[in-house]
Design a protein around this motif. Structure first.
Motif, PDB file in Angstrom:
ATOM      1  N   SER A 142      33.886  51.246  45.513  1.00 55.48           N
ATOM      2  CA  SER A 142      33.728  50.027  46.287  1.00 55.48           C
ATOM      3  C   SER A 142      33.797  48.851  45.321  1.00 55.48           C
ATOM      4  O   SER A 142      33.054  48.800  44.338  1.00 55.48           O
ATOM      5  CB  SER A 142      32.363  50.054  46.995  1.00 55.48           C
ATOM      6  N   LEU A 143      34.688  47.910  45.607  1.00 53.92           N
ATOM      7  CA  LEU A 143      34.840  46.748  44.732  1.00 53.92           C
ATOM      8  C   LEU A 143      34.178  45.554  45.394  1.00 53.92           C
ATOM      9  O   LEU A 143      34.559  45.166  46.506  1.00 53.92           O
ATOM     10  CB  LEU A 143      36.333  46.480  44.479  1.00 53.92           C
ATOM     11  N   ARG A 144      33.170  45.038  44.726  1.00 54.38           N
ATOM     12  CA  ARG A 144      32.425  43.896  45.277  1.00 54.38           C
ATOM     13  C   ARG A 144      33.019  42.609  44.703  1.00 54.38           C
ATOM     14  O   ARG A 144      32.685  42.202  43.585  1.00 54.38           O
ATOM     15  CB  ARG A 144      30.941  44.022  44.919  1.00 54.38           C
ATOM     16  N   TYR A 145      33.930  42.012  45.489  1.00 52.69           N
ATOM     17  CA  TYR A 145      34.575  40.786  45.017  1.00 52.69           C
ATOM     18  C   TYR A 145      33.576  39.653  45.082  1.00 52.69           C
ATOM     19  O   TYR A 145      32.826  39.536  46.044  1.00 52.69           O
ATOM     20  CB  TYR A 145      35.750  40.346  45.883  1.00 52.69           C
ATOM     21  N   PHE A 146      33.678  38.745  44.119  1.00 47.52           N
ATOM     22  CA  PHE A 146      32.888  37.523  44.194  1.00 47.52           C
ATOM     23  C   PHE A 146      33.695  36.501  45.017  1.00 47.52           C
ATOM     24  O   PHE A 146      33.876  36.729  46.198  1.00 47.52           O
ATOM     25  CB  PHE A 146      32.388  37.116  42.796  1.00 47.52           C
ATOM     26  N   ASN A 147      34.254  35.456  44.480  1.00 47.71           N
ATOM     27  CA  ASN A 147      34.931  34.482  45.354  1.00 47.71           C
ATOM     28  C   ASN A 147      36.408  34.388  45.010  1.00 47.71           C
ATOM     29  O   ASN A 147      36.791  33.567  44.165  1.00 47.71           O
ATOM     30  CB  ASN A 147      34.255  33.110  45.250  1.00 47.71           C
ATOM     31  N   ILE A 188      41.877  40.080  41.093  1.00 42.29           N
ATOM     32  CA  ILE A 188      41.234  40.990  42.060  1.00 42.29           C
ATOM     33  C   ILE A 188      42.209  42.114  42.431  1.00 42.29           C
ATOM     34  O   ILE A 188      41.846  43.294  42.447  1.00 42.29           O
ATOM     35  CB  ILE A 188      40.827  40.212  43.339  1.00 42.29           C
ATOM     36  N   ALA A 189      43.457  41.745  42.723  1.00 39.88           N
ATOM     37  CA  ALA A 189      44.458  42.742  43.115  1.00 39.88           C
ATOM     38  C   ALA A 189      44.640  43.786  42.008  1.00 39.88           C
ATOM     39  O   ALA A 189      44.715  44.988  42.275  1.00 39.88           O
ATOM     40  CB  ALA A 189      45.786  42.047  43.429  1.00 39.88           C
ATOM     41  N   ARG A 190      44.668  43.316  40.775  1.00 35.61           N
ATOM     42  CA  ARG A 190      44.832  44.261  39.656  1.00 35.61           C
ATOM     43  C   ARG A 190      43.622  45.178  39.513  1.00 35.61           C
ATOM     44  O   ARG A 190      43.751  46.300  39.029  1.00 35.61           O
ATOM     45  CB  ARG A 190      45.091  43.494  38.364  1.00 35.61           C
ATOM     46  N   GLY A 191      42.471  44.691  39.943  1.00 35.24           N
ATOM     47  CA  GLY A 191      41.275  45.542  39.938  1.00 35.24           C
ATOM     48  C   GLY A 191      41.475  46.791  40.797  1.00 35.24           C
ATOM     49  O   GLY A 191      40.983  47.870  40.461  1.00 35.24           O
ATOM     50  N   HIS A 192      42.221  46.644  41.892  1.00 32.82           N
ATOM     51  CA  HIS A 192      42.467  47.815  42.760  1.00 32.82           C
ATOM     52  C   HIS A 192      43.347  48.837  42.063  1.00 32.82           C
ATOM     53  O   HIS A 192      43.167  50.042  42.239  1.00 32.82           O
ATOM     54  CB  HIS A 192      43.127  47.369  44.067  1.00 32.82           C
ATOM     55  N   ALA A 220      49.156  44.933  47.326  1.00 35.68           N
ATOM     56  CA  ALA A 220      50.399  45.693  47.507  1.00 35.68           C
ATOM     57  C   ALA A 220      51.382  45.377  46.375  1.00 35.68           C
ATOM     58  O   ALA A 220      52.006  46.270  45.797  1.00 35.68           O
ATOM     59  CB  ALA A 220      51.007  45.371  48.864  1.00 35.68           C
ATOM     60  N   VAL A 221      51.499  44.084  46.047  1.00 35.80           N
ATOM     61  CA  VAL A 221      52.418  43.670  44.971  1.00 35.80           C
ATOM     62  C   VAL A 221      52.033  44.342  43.648  1.00 35.80           C
ATOM     63  O   VAL A 221      52.874  44.912  42.943  1.00 35.80           O
ATOM     64  CB  VAL A 221      52.410  42.128  44.813  1.00 35.80           C
ATOM     65  N   GLU A 222      50.745  44.294  43.313  1.00 42.23           N
ATOM     66  CA  GLU A 222      50.326  44.844  42.015  1.00 42.23           C
ATOM     67  C   GLU A 222      50.468  46.362  41.989  1.00 42.23           C
ATOM     68  O   GLU A 222      50.807  46.935  40.947  1.00 42.23           O
ATOM     69  CB  GLU A 222      48.888  44.410  41.693  1.00 42.23           C
ATOM     70  N   LEU A 223      50.231  47.019  43.115  1.00 39.80           N
ATOM     71  CA  LEU A 223      50.415  48.479  43.159  1.00 39.80           C
ATOM     72  C   LEU A 223      51.891  48.830  42.984  1.00 39.80           C
ATOM     73  O   LEU A 223      52.236  49.779  42.270  1.00 39.80           O
ATOM     74  CB  LEU A 223      49.893  49.044  44.489  1.00 39.80           C
ATOM     75  N   LEU A 224      52.771  48.045  43.622  1.00 45.83           N
ATOM     76  CA  LEU A 224      54.215  48.291  43.482  1.00 45.83           C
ATOM     77  C   LEU A 224      54.643  48.041  42.033  1.00 45.83           C
ATOM     78  O   LEU A 224      55.392  48.839  41.453  1.00 45.83           O
ATOM     79  CB  LEU A 224      55.008  47.407  44.448  1.00 45.83           C
ATOM     80  N   HIS A 225      54.150  46.950  41.446  1.00 48.07           N
ATOM     81  CA  HIS A 225      54.471  46.669  40.038  1.00 48.07           C
ATOM     82  C   HIS A 225      54.039  47.823  39.135  1.00 48.07           C
ATOM     83  O   HIS A 225      54.676  48.111  38.131  1.00 48.07           O
ATOM     84  CB  HIS A 225      53.752  45.399  39.556  1.00 48.07           C
ATOM     85  N   ARG A 262      30.315  46.184  33.897  1.00 49.15           N
ATOM     86  CA  ARG A 262      30.531  47.576  34.306  1.00 49.15           C
ATOM     87  C   ARG A 262      32.003  47.829  34.662  1.00 49.15           C
ATOM     88  O   ARG A 262      32.545  48.904  34.358  1.00 49.15           O
ATOM     89  CB  ARG A 262      29.629  47.887  35.505  1.00 49.15           C
ATOM     90  N   ALA A 263      32.639  46.842  35.303  1.00 42.61           N
ATOM     91  CA  ALA A 263      34.068  47.006  35.623  1.00 42.61           C
ATOM     92  C   ALA A 263      34.881  47.124  34.339  1.00 42.61           C
ATOM     93  O   ALA A 263      35.852  47.882  34.266  1.00 42.61           O
ATOM     94  CB  ALA A 263      34.561  45.834  36.472  1.00 42.61           C
ATOM     95  N   ALA A 264      34.467  46.373  33.316  1.00 43.44           N
ATOM     96  CA  ALA A 264      35.174  46.459  32.029  1.00 43.44           C
ATOM     97  C   ALA A 264      35.000  47.853  31.438  1.00 43.44           C
ATOM     98  O   ALA A 264      35.967  48.477  30.972  1.00 43.44           O
ATOM     99  CB  ALA A 264      34.631  45.398  31.070  1.00 43.44           C
ATOM    100  N   GLU A 265      33.788  48.373  31.504  1.00 44.14           N
ATOM    101  CA  GLU A 265      33.521  49.684  30.888  1.00 44.14           C
ATOM    102  C   GLU A 265      34.140  50.825  31.689  1.00 44.14           C
ATOM    103  O   GLU A 265      34.710  51.746  31.130  1.00 44.14           O
ATOM    104  CB  GLU A 265      32.000  49.905  30.811  1.00 44.14           C
ATOM    105  N   GLU A 266      34.038  50.756  33.010  1.00 41.82           N
ATOM    106  CA  GLU A 266      34.436  51.927  33.809  1.00 41.82           C
ATOM    107  C   GLU A 266      35.910  51.962  34.186  1.00 41.82           C
ATOM    108  O   GLU A 266      36.486  53.029  34.324  1.00 41.82           O
ATOM    109  CB  GLU A 266      33.576  52.009  35.074  1.00 41.82           C
ATOM    110  N   ILE A 267      36.519  50.780  34.388  1.00 45.37           N
ATOM    111  CA  ILE A 267      37.943  50.811  34.783  1.00 45.37           C
ATOM    112  C   ILE A 267      38.803  49.924  33.875  1.00 45.37           C
ATOM    113  O   ILE A 267      39.987  49.743  34.132  1.00 45.37           O
ATOM    114  CB  ILE A 267      38.152  50.445  36.286  1.00 45.37           C
ATOM    115  N   GLY A 268      38.205  49.363  32.855  1.00 44.33           N
ATOM    116  CA  GLY A 268      38.980  48.542  31.909  1.00 44.33           C
ATOM    117  C   GLY A 268      39.478  47.248  32.522  1.00 44.33           C
ATOM    118  O   GLY A 268      40.524  46.733  32.131  1.00 44.33           O
ATOM    119  N   TRP A 269      38.715  46.718  33.497  1.00 46.11           N
ATOM    120  CA  TRP A 269      39.150  45.489  34.187  1.00 46.11           C
ATOM    121  C   TRP A 269      38.374  44.277  33.693  1.00 46.11           C
ATOM    122  O   TRP A 269      37.159  44.351  33.488  1.00 46.11           O
ATOM    123  CB  TRP A 269      38.926  45.623  35.696  1.00 46.11           C
TER     124      TRP A 269
END
Ligand SMILES: NC(=O)c1ccc[n+]([C@@H]2O[C@H](COP(=O)([O-])OP(=O)(O)OC[C@H]3O[C@@H](n4cnc5c(N)ncnc54)[C@H](O)[C@@H]3O)[C@@H](O)[C@H]2O)c1
Length: 338
Positions: free
Chosen positions: A173-178, A238-242, A17-22, A304-311
């Motif tokens: 779908s975001l598959r978080y690790f730890n 992780i939050a910024r990934g969303h 929520a914080v990162e989306l608001l930012h 793949r996250a780097a290529e597809e969403i720049g994360w």
């Protein structure tokens, strides 16, 4: 965008929520506070300077979910609500099907009724089970070994099937690790009462003296120091990934799944060492026999996250431990004042 965040009072939901608001989005939260903390909306507002409303609602209540979506005019949903403990899911599989799948069906039905076409779903590396090849890519076999992992796998399948039946949908779908760490303000973090199920809150409670010692399950694995290896990633990353995922969904359609990890595996003993340095406390531990079902090594290929969403995960292990510790100290201070 007008974004509905489910599970917004929880660990990852509040940071998201914080990162989306930012990032300039309008955010509404929903949570039944079964795990989430009441009053977290004030902390999110303190950090971002923007108010956020978190509706107190059980997502398994389809008619209440319908009312929320009928009035919210949302462009997108970030769906994080659910339960997350692997061991608990083995003991109580019904709870996990109820809390994870049971919260997802009503929100997807309402999304269909009210035309919300962009969805980000909170998945987990547990969908891969015990990997046979490392690092884990999104093409690695999906063979979950626990009810928790099965619920994530089943929801991903449902989301993929929905995208086939409704080609206008755009779902990631975001598959978080730890995920570990906390917000640098010390206001948001992983709230854990009693004896924690996860490594980091447990280590922190040993550092504060609330628990006497940490238990390492197995130091005779075929790894450099004999302990299990995982891919720990900062919760703010992780939050910024969303945010990245939502922005990418605006220009694409269909279902995709991405790994969110650092790509670096860390052993249990490495994490203990990093926590000792961050907390300046000894953190005693005892080695116990291996636990049934623990995978030896799990870490992501995050390409793949780097290529597809720049994360890309940006925060170091030292920052993860320091931020987690800051939150632990601040929250125990708040607890002793209330
Ligand atoms: N934290 C992790 O290690 C991790 C790893 C991979 C995936 N995930 C997934 O990320 C998501 C968020 O995890 P988290 O760590 O923030 O957990 P969390 O328990 O802190 O947050 C989940 C939130 O969902 C809420 N919730 C549960 N059931 C609900 C219901 N029926 N209606 C409304 N709200 C409900 C809880 O009150 C809680 O605030 C979960 O889906 C979890 O499976 C977490």
């Amino acid at each position: 965008m007008r974004v509905l965040v489910t599970g917004a009072a929880g660990y990852i939901g509040s940071h998201t929520a914080v990162e989306l608001l930012h990032a300039g989005h309008h955010v509404t939260g929903v949570d039944d506070f079964s795990e989430g903390r009441r009053g977290i909306d004030a902390d999110i507002a303190r950090i971002t300077g923007q108010p956020i409303e978190i509706h107190d609602l059980d997502l398994r209540d389809a008619s209440a979910v319908n009312v929320l979506l009928a009035t919210g005019h949302f462009d997108a949903i970030v769906h994080l609500a659910g339960r997350k403990f692997v061991g608990e899911s083995v003991r109580e599989p019904l709870l996990y099907f109820d809390r994870n799948i049971g919260t997802t069906v009503p929100i997807l039905q309402a999304a269909q009724t009210f035309g919300v076409q962009q969805i980000v779903f909170s998945s987990s590396c547990t969908v891969y089970g015990n990997p046979t090849h490392l690092p884990i890519t999104e093409h690695s076999p999906l063979v979950p070994t626990t009810p928790y992992g099965f619920t994530k796998r089943a929801i991903e399948q449902l989301l993929a099937d929905l995208c086939v039946s409704q080609p206008e949908l755009s779902i990631m779908s975001l598959r978080y690790f730890n995920p570990i760490g906390a917000h640098e303000s010390g206001l948001l973090g992983e709230e854990v009462g009693g004896i924690p199920n996860n490594l980091m809150p447990f280590l922190m409670k040993v550092a504060t003296g609330e628990l006497p010692e940490f238990t390492v399950f197995g130091d005779d694995y075929d790894t450099p120091d004999g302990t299990c290896i995982r891919d720990y990633v900062h919760v703010v990353d992780i939050a910024r990934g969303h945010v990245r995922a939502l922005e990418a969904l605006e220009t694409r359609s269909g279902f995709s799944a991405l790994n969110l990890g650092t790509g670096v595996g860390r052993s249990v003993l490495e994490i203990i060492g990093a926590c000792r340095a961050a907390t300046s406390h000894d953190i005693p531990y005892q080695v116990h026999p291996r636990r049934d079902g623990d995978a030896v090594e799990v870490y992501a290929d995050p390409q793949r996250a780097a290529e597809e969403i720049g994360w890309k995960a940006e925060r170091t292990l030292e920052e993860m431990c320091a931020d987690h510790w800051r939150f632990t100290v601040a929250s125990s201070r708040r607890g002793s004042m209330s």
